[in-house]
Write an enzyme that holds these catalytic residues in place. Structure first.
Site, PDB file in Angstrom:
ATOM      1  N   ASP A  13      -0.804  10.546  25.319  1.00 30.37           N
ATOM      2  CA  ASP A  13      -0.827  10.097  25.086  1.00 30.37           C
ATOM      3  C   ASP A  13      -0.614  11.187  23.530  1.00 30.37           C
ATOM      4  O   ASP A  13      -0.817  11.395  22.619  1.00 30.37           O
ATOM      5  CB  ASP A  13      -3.014   9.826  24.610  1.00 30.37           C
ATOM      6  CG  ASP A  13      -3.429   9.311  25.128  1.00 30.37           C
ATOM      7  OD1 ASP A  13      -2.541   7.723  25.676  1.00 30.37           O
ATOM      8  OD2 ASP A  13      -4.539   8.909  25.935  1.00 30.37           O
ATOM      9  N   LYS A  16       4.782   9.336  23.168  1.00 30.64           N
ATOM     10  CA  LYS A  16       6.061   9.347  24.613  1.00 30.64           C
ATOM     11  C   LYS A  16       6.137   7.958  24.158  1.00 30.64           C
ATOM     12  O   LYS A  16       7.630   7.642  24.143  1.00 30.64           O
ATOM     13  CB  LYS A  16       5.275   8.584  26.947  1.00 30.64           C
ATOM     14  CG  LYS A  16       5.070   9.888  26.859  1.00 30.64           C
ATOM     15  CD  LYS A  16       4.561   9.934  27.893  1.00 30.64           C
ATOM     16  CE  LYS A  16       3.680   9.082  28.174  1.00 30.64           C
ATOM     17  NZ  LYS A  16       2.069   9.580  27.409  1.00 30.64           N
ATOM     18  N   LYS A  18       6.555   7.159  21.039  1.00 32.16           N
ATOM     19  CA  LYS A  18       7.479   6.663  19.746  1.00 32.16           C
ATOM     20  C   LYS A  18       8.808   7.591  20.194  1.00 32.16           C
ATOM     21  O   LYS A  18       9.726   6.827  19.802  1.00 32.16           O
ATOM     22  CB  LYS A  18       6.652   7.319  18.693  1.00 32.16           C
ATOM     23  CG  LYS A  18       7.519   8.221  17.715  1.00 32.16           C
ATOM     24  CD  LYS A  18       6.666   9.511  16.522  1.00 32.16           C
ATOM     25  CE  LYS A  18       7.140  10.507  16.608  1.00 32.16           C
ATOM     26  NZ  LYS A  18       6.555  11.421  15.724  1.00 32.16           N
ATOM     27  N   GLY A  42      -0.620   3.567  27.747  1.00 35.30           N
ATOM     28  CA  GLY A  42      -1.107   2.592  26.911  1.00 35.30           C
ATOM     29  C   GLY A  42      -0.284   3.691  25.801  1.00 35.30           C
ATOM     30  O   GLY A  42      -0.631   4.514  24.780  1.00 35.30           O
ATOM     31  N   HIS A  43       1.482   2.733  25.160  1.00 35.28           N
ATOM     32  CA  HIS A  43       1.883   3.050  24.474  1.00 35.28           C
ATOM     33  C   HIS A  43       2.103   2.854  22.501  1.00 35.28           C
ATOM     34  O   HIS A  43       2.383   1.542  23.276  1.00 35.28           O
ATOM     35  CB  HIS A  43       3.164   3.710  25.826  1.00 35.28           C
ATOM     36  CG  HIS A  43       3.172   3.884  26.515  1.00 35.28           C
ATOM     37  ND1 HIS A  43       4.369   4.369  27.408  1.00 35.28           N
ATOM     38  CD2 HIS A  43       2.286   5.023  27.101  1.00 35.28           C
ATOM     39  CE1 HIS A  43       4.278   5.478  28.177  1.00 35.28           C
ATOM     40  NE2 HIS A  43       3.411   5.091  28.204  1.00 35.28           N
ATOM     41  N   LYS A 281       2.332  15.748  15.483  1.00 31.88           N
ATOM     42  CA  LYS A 281       1.189  14.813  15.109  1.00 31.88           C
ATOM     43  C   LYS A 281       0.603  16.134  13.490  1.00 31.88           C
ATOM     44  O   LYS A 281      -0.036  17.126  13.289  1.00 31.88           O
ATOM     45  CB  LYS A 281      -0.542  14.517  15.942  1.00 31.88           C
ATOM     46  CG  LYS A 281      -0.628  13.189  17.139  1.00 31.88           C
ATOM     47  CD  LYS A 281      -1.447  12.349  16.155  1.00 31.88           C
ATOM     48  CE  LYS A 281      -1.331  11.271  16.940  1.00 31.88           C
ATOM     49  NZ  LYS A 281      -2.433  10.986  16.989  1.00 31.88           N
TER      50      LYS A 281
HETATM   51  P1  IMO Z   1      -0.565   7.571  28.505  1.00 31.65           P
HETATM   52  O1  IMO Z   1       1.071   6.991  29.551  1.00 31.65           O
HETATM   53  C1  IMO Z   1      -4.009   9.128  28.637  1.00 31.65           C
HETATM   54  C2  IMO Z   1      -6.512   9.419  32.174  1.00 31.65           C
HETATM   55  C3  IMO Z   1      -7.836   8.463  32.271  1.00 31.65           C
HETATM   56  C4  IMO Z   1      -8.800   9.313  33.695  1.00 31.65           C
HETATM   57  C5  IMO Z   1      -7.491  10.256  34.428  1.00 31.65           C
HETATM   58  C6  IMO Z   1      -7.251   8.642  35.662  1.00 31.65           C
HETATM   59  O2  IMO Z   1      -0.781   6.127  27.680  1.00 31.65           O
HETATM   60  O3  IMO Z   1      -0.393   8.797  27.961  1.00 31.65           O
HETATM   61  P2  IMO Z   1      -6.829   6.531  35.095  1.00 31.65           P
HETATM   62  O4  IMO Z   1      -6.857   4.956  35.714  1.00 31.65           O
HETATM   63  O5  IMO Z   1      -5.423   7.014  35.972  1.00 31.65           O
HETATM   64  O6  IMO Z   1      -7.133   6.533  37.606  1.00 31.65           O
HETATM   65  O7  IMO Z   1      -7.866   7.504  35.639  1.00 31.65           O
HETATM   66  O8  IMO Z   1      -6.160   9.911  33.403  1.00 31.65           O
HETATM   67  N1  IMO Z   1      -5.790   8.419  31.692  1.00 31.65           N
HETATM   68  C7  IMO Z   1      -4.573   8.559  30.585  1.00 31.65           C
HETATM   69  N2  IMO Z   1      -5.130   9.609  29.131  1.00 31.65           N
HETATM   70  N3  IMO Z   1      -3.138   8.506  28.525  1.00 31.65           N
HETATM   71  C8  IMO Z   1      -2.965   8.057  29.217  1.00 31.65           C
HETATM   72  O9  IMO Z   1      -1.743   7.092  30.048  1.00 31.65           O
HETATM   73  C9  IMO Z   1      -4.020   7.739  30.767  1.00 31.65           C
HETATM   74  N4  IMO Z   1      -3.605   7.430  32.155  1.00 31.65           N
HETATM   75  C10 IMO Z   1      -4.910   8.038  32.865  1.00 31.65           C
HETATM   76  O10 IMO Z   1      -9.265   8.885  31.117  1.00 31.65           O
HETATM   77  O11 IMO Z   1      -9.372  10.555  32.407  1.00 31.65           O
HETATM   78 MG    MG Z   2      -1.751   6.259  25.754  1.00 28.58          MG
END
Ligand code: IMO
Ligand code: MG
Length: 335
Positions: A13, A16, A18, A42-43, A281
């Site tokens: 988060d 990436k 952007k 979630g991008h 940010k």
């Molecule tokens: P993006 O690509 C933030 C976190 C989950 C949890 C841990 C394991 O949007 O940055 P999982 O479902 O992968 O087995 O969960 O990883 N997590 C993320 N946190 N951004 C994400 O993706 C994440 N994908 C998984 O919240 O702590």
């Molecule tokens: Mg995300």
């Protein structure tokens, strides 16, 4: 062939989506490839003023670039098809641009059901952990086995090496999750199930020699979503969460907030060989005019934005390299 890689240096988060979106606008990539994760990601992307949240699908679709879900990824078919439809409904030709590597793996409904019982890690409950477990346990199912995906399936090898001229291929690798969630380098077991480093991009079928730029993406403060306690006790973190809209793009959960841990950033810069760093940010802390970060156990407070920027410039130059290009960016700024 060359490839640029976008890698998140904290806990996901960091922006990436952007950065990848901006790079697609500025470079004539032939392929954008997601190299790890599944619909746990979630991008958030603003394209022509409209907000999109992608989960499986790489951001090349917004610029007419072939967008591949690589062999390092896992796909939940129903969610994937929904995502394609949402993009199509918004006028983005995802059905023709998105491809899935035949050797990517499936997230089945069984994986989802299993993951939905998790309470220890605080997963996104999207089935990622069980899908990767089965992949490595050799009980997984590859994407090419699902009849609903036939239109999208490609051979990654053919695509990269036997299709276009090798020299003409220009790839952007768009990572998911972040360095602090990497199963090896993150705070195990509070990690995800696929590797989030630049090494993970290379596993998708390109030689190490073709890596050009490694774009590290961080935020001036940190956020984390999951079961462990992460947020500091100060009320300022609540304010940052509100101002920065720090709620999960996939699950809507509150992201826990804390100050930047410079040691984590340093480790991520080194291990991923980052040569372009975007720190996002800045505008959020600017509104509060509070500037802090941890260097080891010490919390430093700075008078103003310029002071923290100068400190970060100097530290990276002296402790890592003078060759890292550093960009400070606001939430709605392009980079
Ligand atoms: P993006 O690509 C933030 C976190 C989950 C949890 C841990 C394991 O949007 O940055 P999982 O479902 O992968 O087995 O969960 O990883 N997590 C993320 N946190 N951004 C994400 O993706 C994440 N994908 C998984 O919240 O702590
Ligand atoms: Mg995300």
């Amino acid at each position: 062939m060359f490839a640029d890689v976008v890698v998140d240096l904290q806990y996901g988060d960091c922006g990436k989506g952007k950065v990848a979106h901006a790079l697609c606008n500025e470079n004539d990539y032939t392929h954008v490839i997601r190299y790890n994760g599944g619909c746990n990601a979630g991008h958030t992307i603003y394209h022509n003023g409209k907000k999109f949240v992608t989960h499986h699908i790489p951001c090349g679709v917004f610029y007419g670039i072939k967008s591949i879900i690589g062999p390092g990824c896992v796909v939940h078919v129903d969610s994937f098809l929904e995502e394609i439809q949402e993009l199509e409904d918004a006028g983005i030709p995802a059905r023709s641009l998105v491809k899935i590597a035949s050797n990517a793996h499936l997230i089945t409904d069984f994986h989802r059901a299993e993951d939905s019982k998790d309470s220890e890690i605080g997963t996104t409950k999207r089935g990622n952990g069980p899908a990767y477990r089965d992949k490595y346990y050799r009980k997984g199912v590859r994407a090419s086995f699902d009849p609903r995906l036939q239109h999208f399936i490609i051979s990654m090898y053919h695509e990269l090496y036997e299709n276009e001229e090798f020299e003409e291929i220009k790839i952007l690798f768009e990572g998911a999750q972040g360095f602090g969630l990497d199963p090896d380098w993150g705070d195990y077991p509070y990690v995800t199930s696929s590797h989030c480093t630049v090494g993970s991009a290379v596993l998708n079928g390109v030689p190490t020699s073709c890596i050009r730029d490694v774009w590290g993406v961080a935020k001036i403060y940190e956020t984390y979503v999951g079961a462990k306690k992460f947020e500091g006790d100060d009320e300022i973190f609540q304010e940052i969460r509100e101002l920065g809209s720090e709620y999960g793009a996939t699950t809507g959960r509150e992201r826990q907030v804390n100050w930047m841990d410079f040691d984590l950033l340093k480790m991520g810069l080194r291990i991923n060989g980052v040569n372009k760093l975007v720190i996002n940010k800045m505008d959020i802390l600017e509104q509060l005019d509070v500037w802090c970060l941890y260097d080891g156990p010490n919390l430093y407070e700075f008078e103003c934005r310029e002071d923290i920027e100068l400190w970060i410039f100097a530290k990276i130059e002296s402790e890592i390299s003078g060759d890292v290009e550093i960009m400070f960016s606001g939430d709605k700024e392009r980079i």
